[in-house]
Design a protein around this motif. Structure first.
Motif: not given
Length: 276
Positions: A122, A126, A200, A204-205, A207-208, A211-212, A249, A274
């Motif tokens: 992840s 990002v 955004a 990108s959303v 990917a985050w 990651l979360t 998520c 990701s």
């Protein structure tokens, strides 16, 4: 997570691979989120709960496998390895639950090895997206600056030509007229063109979100650590919250890749494949 890479490989098959990967991760995330709920574990029992976890891990591996070879390649490969760790750990949890029966506990929780792989994947996704956005912003700024210079050069040449014709026909202007001509011939000063941050995007959303989710799976793995000399978990609460939260998520990121958007998607590959 989703298997969408930062740069699409183009073509119908590439887009279909991404859709199938997103769908697989969505199904796997639902399995993980439901099986991690204590009420579900109590209702269906330890064995069935772990069967759901195994099923979810298989869908995760299928999604990561479909994303293999798509950029970002390092992220997709690490993500795939992480799903294999989950395959092993969920299978071991199921094998342990079969002889234990009803006393088999609440079921699987993310293992540390798979969680680390997801987290690394992840982060790579990002970072890759951030670099891509910075490159696009720089290229856009350079193109705008080049267009501005071309426009000013053309305007200056036009006014110079008109001024030369005027000089040949009339006496040179004095005072304010001369200043006005010089002002016209001087290149107009414009604000500096700095790269503007892009809004955004769904990539990108996603990917985050991934990651979360990976961070939450890491929290679950830490909470599921068994205290030495006991069968007690370090934090059953955070183990459960991390598993459910991380799965949700990943589900949100996968659904984001499946929902059509108004803009065209010639390169619909999701964020650096990701980690889900």
């Amino acid at each position: 997570m989703s298997g969408r890479p930062v740069n699409g490989d183009g073509g119908a098959w590439g887009r279909n691979r991404v859709l199938l990967s997103d769908a697989s991760f969505a199904v796997g995330s639902v399995c993980f989120a439901l099986a991690a709920l204590p009420s579900i574990a109590v209702a269906i029992g330890a064995i069935a709960t772990n069967v759901v976890f195994v099923t979810g891990s298989i869908f995760f591996t299928a999604g990561a496998g479909l994303a293999l070879g798509l950029p970002n390649r390092s992220s997709s490969l690490i993500q795939f390895v992480g799903t294999l760790f989950f395959n092993v750990s969920t299978s071991l949890a199921l094998a342990a639950a079969v002889p234990a029966g009803a006393a088999g506990g609440t079921g699987w929780r993310p293992d540390v090895y798979g969680s680390i792989c997801f987290l690394v994947s992840s982060v790579l996704a990002v970072v890759a997206l951030a670099r891509q956005r910075a490159d696009r912003a720089r290229w856009s700024s350079e193109a705008a600056r080049s267009a501005r210079w071309s426009s000013e050069a053309a305007r200056s040449a036009r006014w110079s030509s008109e001024a030369a014709r005027s000089d040949a026909a009339t006496p040179a202007p004095r005072g304010g007229a001369q200043e006005e001509r010089e002002a016209i011939l001087r290149p107009q000063r414009r604000g500096s063109l700095r790269p503007r941050a892009e809004p955004a995007t769904e990539d990108s959303v996603a990917a985050w979100l991934n990651l979360t989710g990976s961070v939450l799976f890491g929290v679950a793995a830490i909470g599921a650590f068994e205290l030495p000399g006991t069968d007690a978990l370090l934090s059953p609460f955070w183990s459960g919250v991390g598993t459910v939260g991380g799965a949700l998520c990943f589900l949100a990121a996968a659904v984001l890749g499946l929902v059509p958007t108004a803009r065209a998607r010639p390169e619909r590959q999701r964020a650096a494949t990701s980690s889900k």
